[in-house]
Motif scaffolding. Sequence first.
Motif, short mmCIF file in Angstrom:
data_model
loop_
_atom_site.label_atom_id
_atom_site.label_comp_id
_atom_site.label_asym_id
_atom_site.label_seq_id
_atom_site.Cartn_x
_atom_site.Cartn_y
_atom_site.Cartn_z
N TRP A 74 0.85 -1.19 0.00
CA TRP A 74 0.00 0.00 0.00
C TRP A 74 0.88 1.23 0.00
O TRP A 74 1.68 1.45 0.92
N LYS A 75 0.79 2.01 -1.07
CA LYS A 75 1.57 3.24 -1.20
C LYS A 75 3.06 3.02 -0.93
O LYS A 75 3.70 3.77 -0.19
N GLY A 76 3.58 1.93 -1.50
CA GLY A 76 4.99 1.65 -1.37
C GLY A 76 5.41 1.03 -0.05
O GLY A 76 6.58 0.76 0.19
N GLN A 77 4.44 0.77 0.82
CA GLN A 77 4.72 0.15 2.11
C GLN A 77 4.19 -1.27 2.15
O GLN A 77 3.20 -1.59 1.49
N GLN A 78 4.83 -2.10 2.95
CA GLN A 78 4.34 -3.46 3.16
C GLN A 78 3.54 -3.47 4.46
O GLN A 78 4.05 -3.16 5.52
N LEU A 79 2.26 -3.82 4.35
CA LEU A 79 1.37 -3.85 5.51
C LEU A 79 0.94 -5.28 5.83
O LEU A 79 1.00 -6.16 4.97
N GLU A 80 0.49 -5.49 7.06
CA GLU A 80 0.01 -6.79 7.50
C GLU A 80 -1.46 -6.68 7.85
O GLU A 80 -1.86 -5.77 8.57
N VAL A 81 -2.26 -7.62 7.33
CA VAL A 81 -3.71 -7.58 7.54
C VAL A 81 -4.17 -8.93 8.07
O VAL A 81 -3.98 -9.97 7.42
#
Length: 496
Positions: A74-81
């Motif tokens: 997301w927007k160049g970031q790695q997120l955890e869901v």
Amino acid sequence: MSKQKNNQYKKSKKKSQRHEKPRGKQNRAPGNRPEGNPKGKNKAPNNPKGGQKTVTAEVTCTGLNSEGKGIVEWKGQQLEVAHLMPGEKAEITVNTKGRFVNTKLKRVINSSENRVKPPCPYYYQCGGCQLQHMDEQSQARFKQETIDQLMKPFGKPEPIMSMDHPWDYRNKSHTTFGLNKDRQIIGGLYAQNTHRIIPMDRCIIHDPKADEIVQTIKGMMKSFKMQPYNEDTGRGFLRHVLVKVGKVTGEIMVVLISASPIFKGKNNFVKALRDAHPEISTILLNVNSRDTSVVLGNQEKVLFGKGTITDKLCGLKFEISPKSFYQINPVQTEKLYGKAIEMAELTGKETVVDAYCGIGTIGLIASQKAGKVIGIEQNKDAVKDAIRNSKKNGVKNARFYQGDAGEFMVQMAARGEKADVVILDPPRSGSDEAFLSSVVKLKPKRVVYVSCNPETQARDMKYLVKNGYEVKGIQPVDMFPQTYHVESVAKLVLKV
């Protein structure tokens, strides 16, 4: 559920010891909306001072992290869901606040064929289980891949030992009581990382009889004018109920954890509870008047029975007290310990050191095939339990000592004493360099490392490999179905 052991140390990963926890089947239709999902927390370095902002985004899951959360960009970031599976397209909410980003699964747009409907109605609120939205094959694959990746430097692990019936397995349950906004008594588990009680009648990884007893107690509280304890005001009586079940013997222990030793009407309460559940073997009152998150206090009184229960594991009897550490999934524990004894390659002549021995389970099981067993444990109460269990089983070739296992082994080496095998089963934080160096000094032919946290196990194995050992086998065991937790046992052999 925490194991009291010596030499705890750095790099302990924040994992809930608690659920060591539950899961089920049926594909979720695309667009189904999981309500009340626990949030994922991610760093947002590009928003160091910003205010709070919530946006909705469509993302695609590219993989899972070690806690079973979906990884997205997301927007160049790695997120955890949480609750997202590889390949799934989903709508999520992203809440940015300061340096952190909180994520929440809003709906799944394209569902994985391996997604199932969680059978637990509290799944998305509780957080104690993290994998109920995956089918059994996906859970096993996720845990296998986690172990394979961690153990890559040491060789290929064996296929994971799964559980035939991955439900109802916990032999220990802990329920917290409180009042809801309508002043009605509720009992359940804390939502993950909070002190907010999720009211529940049944946790599907608990022993069903334990939950049944807890519901009876909750129903009795009003008629006995027993108020739940309030953490904020410090008023009330009953804080928690702990139930331990002997899965083989059927013996049941009930521990009422109160804020005060003054228990009005205790005799009538105990009689009513026993009338409702004659299968209960013993009832205790544990007093915890401290303002603490630790469940059990130091003051204890037996209200009925002998204050302990007995269970059988690998053919031996073990006496269990309220504070005893005893593996919570005995079905899988037999597989785990059986593999550990196999890796030890005992012929009846070996001297075995059982470090972090607890109440003596592994050491006493090993004693049946070893020449001599020496168990060491920091916790003096656990050592007393181990000695008592040794006598209960008529074991003559095992001795248990209170102390630091690392120091004990250094002293053995200084006296010129030998050990053929060292078995260690440390807490989640693993061992420390002082302990591991003591193993190297003692130079056992084989080291059998049992771990409830393969991440710290891999770290410790790296040290042993650097100091003369080589890994000859790795066996993962699914001790905690429906959660991301996995146990692993490894065999290391001293190079000649």
